[in-house]
Design an enzyme around this catalytic site. Sequence first.
Site, short mmCIF file in Angstrom:
data_model
loop_
_atom_site.label_atom_id
_atom_site.label_comp_id
_atom_site.label_asym_id
_atom_site.label_seq_id
_atom_site.Cartn_x
_atom_site.Cartn_y
_atom_site.Cartn_z
N CYS A 20 46.67 32.42 36.86
CA CYS A 20 48.10 32.62 36.65
C CYS A 20 48.94 31.68 37.52
O CYS A 20 50.14 31.64 37.39
CB CYS A 20 48.47 34.05 36.95
N SER A 35 48.06 39.98 31.26
CA SER A 35 49.04 39.23 30.46
C SER A 35 50.39 39.95 30.46
O SER A 35 50.46 41.17 30.67
CB SER A 35 48.53 39.11 29.03
N GLU A 44 52.07 30.56 27.38
CA GLU A 44 50.96 30.53 28.33
C GLU A 44 49.68 30.22 27.55
O GLU A 44 49.33 30.96 26.62
CB GLU A 44 50.80 31.86 29.07
N PHE A 70 40.32 39.62 33.61
CA PHE A 70 38.99 39.00 33.67
C PHE A 70 38.93 37.81 34.63
O PHE A 70 37.86 37.46 35.12
CB PHE A 70 38.56 38.53 32.27
N GLU A 101 37.09 44.61 30.72
CA GLU A 101 35.86 44.83 29.97
C GLU A 101 35.10 43.52 29.75
O GLU A 101 33.93 43.52 29.38
CB GLU A 101 36.16 45.52 28.62
N LYS A 120 40.03 50.19 37.12
CA LYS A 120 39.62 49.87 35.74
C LYS A 120 39.48 48.35 35.66
O LYS A 120 40.45 47.62 35.49
CB LYS A 120 40.70 50.37 34.77
P1 NAD Z 1 44.87 41.18 29.54
O1 NAD Z 1 46.30 41.53 29.63
O2 NAD Z 1 44.28 40.93 28.20
O3 NAD Z 1 43.97 42.34 30.20
C1 NAD Z 1 44.25 42.87 31.47
C2 NAD Z 1 43.80 44.32 31.52
O4 NAD Z 1 44.51 45.07 30.53
C3 NAD Z 1 42.30 44.49 31.22
O5 NAD Z 1 41.77 45.43 32.12
C4 NAD Z 1 42.28 45.01 29.78
O6 NAD Z 1 41.22 45.91 29.54
C5 NAD Z 1 43.61 45.75 29.65
N1 NAD Z 1 44.20 45.67 28.29
C6 NAD Z 1 44.07 44.65 27.39
N2 NAD Z 1 44.80 44.91 26.28
C7 NAD Z 1 45.41 46.12 26.49
C8 NAD Z 1 46.30 46.92 25.72
N3 NAD Z 1 46.71 46.55 24.51
N4 NAD Z 1 46.73 48.09 26.25
C9 NAD Z 1 46.33 48.48 27.48
N5 NAD Z 1 45.47 47.76 28.24
C10 NAD Z 1 45.03 46.60 27.77
O7 NAD Z 1 44.64 39.93 30.52
P2 NAD Z 1 43.33 39.05 30.70
O8 NAD Z 1 43.12 38.23 29.47
O9 NAD Z 1 42.21 39.89 31.19
O10 NAD Z 1 43.79 38.11 31.91
C11 NAD Z 1 44.54 36.94 31.75
C12 NAD Z 1 46.01 37.19 31.94
O11 NAD Z 1 46.26 37.78 33.20
C13 NAD Z 1 46.85 35.92 31.91
O12 NAD Z 1 48.02 36.15 31.20
C14 NAD Z 1 47.15 35.66 33.38
O13 NAD Z 1 48.31 34.89 33.63
C15 NAD Z 1 47.30 37.05 33.87
N6 NAD Z 1 47.11 37.13 35.31
C16 NAD Z 1 48.22 37.29 36.07
C17 NAD Z 1 48.11 37.33 37.45
C18 NAD Z 1 49.33 37.48 38.31
O14 NAD Z 1 49.16 37.64 39.50
N7 NAD Z 1 50.53 37.44 37.79
C19 NAD Z 1 46.85 37.21 38.05
C20 NAD Z 1 45.73 37.06 37.23
C21 NAD Z 1 45.88 37.02 35.85
#
Ligand code: NAD
Length: 490
Positions: free
Chosen positions: A288, A233, A381, A156, A183, A180
């Site tokens: 991140c 994450s 985090e 997001f 959401e 994808k």
């Molecule tokens: P998230 O992991 O909750 O969601 C990321 C994606 O995974 C979304 O599209 C979501 O629909 C999907 N998802 C969520 N739960 C899932 C599950 N159980 N099984 C399969 N798919 C699932 O992350 P977020 O809250 O949207 O974003 C924040 C996180 O992203 C932070 O931890 C941040 O550090 C990380 N991030 C990392 C980078 C990087 O380059 N390393 C860049 C941006 C964000």
Amino acid sequence: MNNLEFSQEPQSALNFLNNQWVKGSGIKFDIHSPYTGEAIGHSYESTSSDLEMIVESAKNAFTTWSQTPMKERTKVMFELRRILLRDIDKISNLICIENGKIFSEAKAEVMKGIEVLEFATSLQNSDSMTKMEVSRGVSCEYRREAMGVVASITPFNFPAMVPMWTMPIAITLGNTYVWKPSEKTPLTAISLANAFKEAGLPSGVLSVYQGSKSSVEAIINHPEINTISFVGSTKVAKIVYDQASRKYKRVLALGGAKNHIILLPDADPMISGKGISDSFTGCAGQRCMAASVLLAVGKVDHLLEKIIERADSHHLGEGMGAIISKEQVDFLNSAIDKALSEGATLLYDGRDKTIPTTGGYWFGPVVLDNVKTDSYVATTELFGPILSIIRCDSISSAMKIENANEYGNACSVFTSTGSLAEKVISRAKAGMVGVNIGVPVPREPFSFGGIAASKFGHGDITGTPSLNFWSQLKKVTIKWESQSDENWMS
Ligand code: NAD
């Protein structure tokens, strides 16, 4: 507050199939703006039969797109750049509304996406494959070929930039691409996909597949999708990497972070004050690359004052954006309670800043001091504007703490001494290291990617190292004529 334009009509985030917007077949869900807490639109969960149609369309498009000369594919990217620059304010406005960041941050995110796009347009000139005569009459050459139908799952916090890390490169290399989005921020996908369509991208080359966990599972399980990038994450990155690798797919999964900054007494007060403060407050700490732990070496109180001065100058809704949800605000508050119960002290508490009258989810910057090395806030985090200071008596003890953290995205040092900076650069356990830079995001063509629990898989997600992820090399050896002086290659 930013002069954002909220649409009067609720917006609908649908799937993008054959260059048309179609409703996902699953349940309807609301999209909330962090600025107001109000529903601003809705989306639909998708089903595996929705994905079936998308992959069928992507597969059909692949036959033609992968055979289209690189220079022609690149023409679409040049046109896309023109359209994105034309529409940048509109797209940035939408990002603010659905993600909560401030306008300048949203614009910077689109600009970073355009920078990757520019890198992709340079491939037609820079990525010429090597060919040489390896023995008399025999030549060897590399040919870069697309992978096929590829997918990308995004978070997001950067609804435009993170997808733009991969879309221009993967598509320019001849793949057809299924996206994808999160959401929580599915609306930005509409502007981006429409821009690709207007730029002339043929139907089926880019598809958008909305939804949450079940959509990700459908992508992992689809036999025709052979390459997946994930950003989110660490918890989910591990799941995606594990499950998709078990299906023998090529996976690059970027995870979360816990970024450390080493502050030395000889740092420039203005550079370190602004750099460190903006790093932990920018995007309301929801990035991140945000500074999270400050390793304060020796007598640095005069520098801490500058960090706090700067953090104190931001008004919520103007200098600092909103937090994605109420649950996240509650989580940040509970993390601070936990830190205080573990012995930390509050050096600065911006939670009493005036909250915009629009409602929404807000959290002013907080600086915790005397944080214990193994405490919850020092190791988890948080994804909010909280800076945890751990006092250290030497660079070596600071580096020990940095090295012990599970993640490996970014680490920065603030100092005026080159040899001390070099010490940190060479010892840091991080994929991206900065000197007097709070957010050490490399500019293209230098690639983006962490190490350790911040990245699972090989290579980086942008820049030159990403090319071998989104493509495969065919090695061709050719002989046209029989030669008199035969050797083992003949
Ligand atoms: P998230 O992991 O909750 O969601 C990321 C994606 O995974 C979304 O599209 C979501 O629909 C999907 N998802 C969520 N739960 C899932 C599950 N159980 N099984 C399969 N798919 C699932 O992350 P977020 O809250 O949207 O974003 C924040 C996180 O992203 C932070 O931890 C941040 O550090 C990380 N991030 C990392 C980078 C990087 O380059 N390393 C860049 C941006 C964000």
